[in-house]
Scaffold this motif. Structure first.
Motif, short mmCIF file in Angstrom:
data_model
loop_
_atom_site.label_atom_id
_atom_site.label_comp_id
_atom_site.label_asym_id
_atom_site.label_seq_id
_atom_site.Cartn_x
_atom_site.Cartn_y
_atom_site.Cartn_z
N GLN A 103 0.81 -1.22 0.00
CA GLN A 103 0.00 0.00 0.00
C GLN A 103 0.85 1.28 0.00
N MET A 128 0.60 4.09 -2.82
CA MET A 128 0.33 5.49 -2.49
C MET A 128 1.35 6.40 -3.17
N PHE A 180 -2.09 12.63 0.00
CA PHE A 180 -2.70 11.43 -0.56
C PHE A 180 -4.21 11.52 -0.59
N SER A 181 -4.79 12.14 0.41
CA SER A 181 -6.24 12.33 0.45
C SER A 181 -6.71 13.16 -0.74
N SER A 206 -6.41 11.04 -3.86
CA SER A 206 -7.49 10.06 -3.88
C SER A 206 -8.79 10.69 -4.35
N GLU A 207 -9.09 11.86 -3.81
CA GLU A 207 -10.32 12.57 -4.18
C GLU A 207 -10.31 12.93 -5.67
N ASN A 219 -8.85 11.44 -8.02
CA ASN A 219 -8.98 10.23 -8.82
C ASN A 219 -10.33 9.53 -8.63
N TYR A 232 -11.95 8.54 -5.79
CA TYR A 232 -12.21 7.70 -4.63
C TYR A 232 -12.99 8.53 -3.62
N SER A 251 -11.19 7.60 2.01
CA SER A 251 -9.75 7.78 2.17
C SER A 251 -9.05 6.43 2.04
N MET A 252 -7.78 6.45 1.75
CA MET A 252 -7.01 5.22 1.62
C MET A 252 -7.02 4.46 2.94
#
Length: 137
Positions: A64, A68, A115-116, A119-120, A122, A124, A127-128
């Protein structure tokens, strides 16, 4: 008659570059991000997999942390982690080494926030950390 008009190639939009202000190393920085495609996401996940066998059973594990880092690098347009001049200024070679060098100057929460944001962007909606917890259960 089936209606497939909404799924024609011309009906799919182009992704847009998103500009966000992110706090890194205690200072606010303007960064630009571009979502990756699902195909690129698959490629990144596969590159972070380790396959092993235990008692004849195939076990697939995904690193992971590596995933990330790869998704941050591929999504971030500015700064360009693949830029040789930027890497040189940090005394490293390679995008992942640059991100790791930058992490030394970041607070842990800043990296998580980066990373948040990635993620948003992309798509998602979790959150991861939530996704990792779900995968563990």
């Amino acid at each position: 008659m089936s209606d497939f008009q909404d799924f024609l190639m011309d009906d799919f939009g182009e992704v847009e570059i998103v500009e966000k202000t992110v706090k890194l190393g205690g200072k606010e920085k303007k960064m630009k991000f571009k979502p990756i495609t699902a195909a690129k996401g698959d490629e990144l996940r596969k590159s972070c997999r380790k396959i092993s066998f235990h008692k004849g059973q195939k076990i697939i594990e995904t690193d992971q942390d590596a995933y990330m880092a790869k998704i941050i690098i591929e999504t971030t347009m500015h700064p360009d982690f693949k830029n040789k001049e930027l890497q040189s200024s940090w005394g490293v070679l390679g995008a992942e080494n640059l991100l790791n060098a930058m992490k030394v100057k970041m607070l842990d929460g800043e990296y998580s926030e980066l990373f948040s944001i990635v993620s948003e962007i992309n798509g998602y909606d979790k959150s991861m950390n939530e996704l990792i917890e779900e995968a563990k259960n």
